[in-house]
Scaffold this motif. Structure first.
Motif: not given
Length: 166
Positions: A47-54, A57-63
């Motif tokens: 669960e932690y890995k999934k949330s960190m992955g999201k 990804s969000r930081e890469i796309m949106e900052g």
């Protein structure tokens, strides 16, 4: 009444547990519904890995967004905290103590020096009940040992003072 529980023995780290602060722990379990509802097993690491992955990804796309918005802040249900019956799984704490490879058993010692011993492999099936109707377990606490399947809910091991891994 002493509320601190020690975990010692055949472990890399001797640790102490303070059940009085678990009411604020996100891992607490509502025991009024736990044994009636079907249980869904979750791997906390996954669960932690999934949330960190999201998040990544969000930081890469949106900052990056600092500070966090009010929508992401954790809110506590105050009424439930002062009236609820809660427990917490024991296994995460035992993982922090890091039992040695040759550890085989876990022994719970109560205030009257009564001891109950179980195979260490059963540790994932233990719940510590620390609150009844919003109040800490003062008379026969600080915790009661319950099994995940609810088989000892009527007659739990009470007044646990120490845990020894052997």
């Amino acid at each position: 009444m002493e509320s601190i529980i020690t975990v010692r023995g055949n472990v890399k780290h001797t640790i102490t547990l303070d059940p009085t602060v678990w009411i604020f722990d996100d891992r607490k379990i509502d025991l009024t519904t736990y044994f009636n509802a079907p249980q869904i097993e979750k791997d906390e690491d996954e669960e932690y890995k999934k949330s960190m992955g999201k998040h990544w990804s969000r930081e890469i796309m949106e900052g990056a967004i600092f500070p966090p918005t009010l929508k992401t802040e954790k809110k506590f249900d105050r009424q439930k905290m002062v009236t609820g019956t809660f427990g917490i799984l024991l296994n995460p704490f035992l993982k922090n103590a890091v039992p040695n490879e040759d550890a085989k058993t876990i022994t719970f010692k109560s205030a009257d020096n009564h001891e109950e011993t179980f195979p260490l492999s059963d540790a994932e099936n233990f719940i510590f009940k620390f609150s009844q109707d919003g109040k800490p377990l003062k008379e026969d606490g600080p915790v009661h040992l319950l099994f995940k399947d609810g088989s000892n809910i009527e007659n739990p091991l009470k007044e646990i003072r120490s845990i020894t891994i052997e």
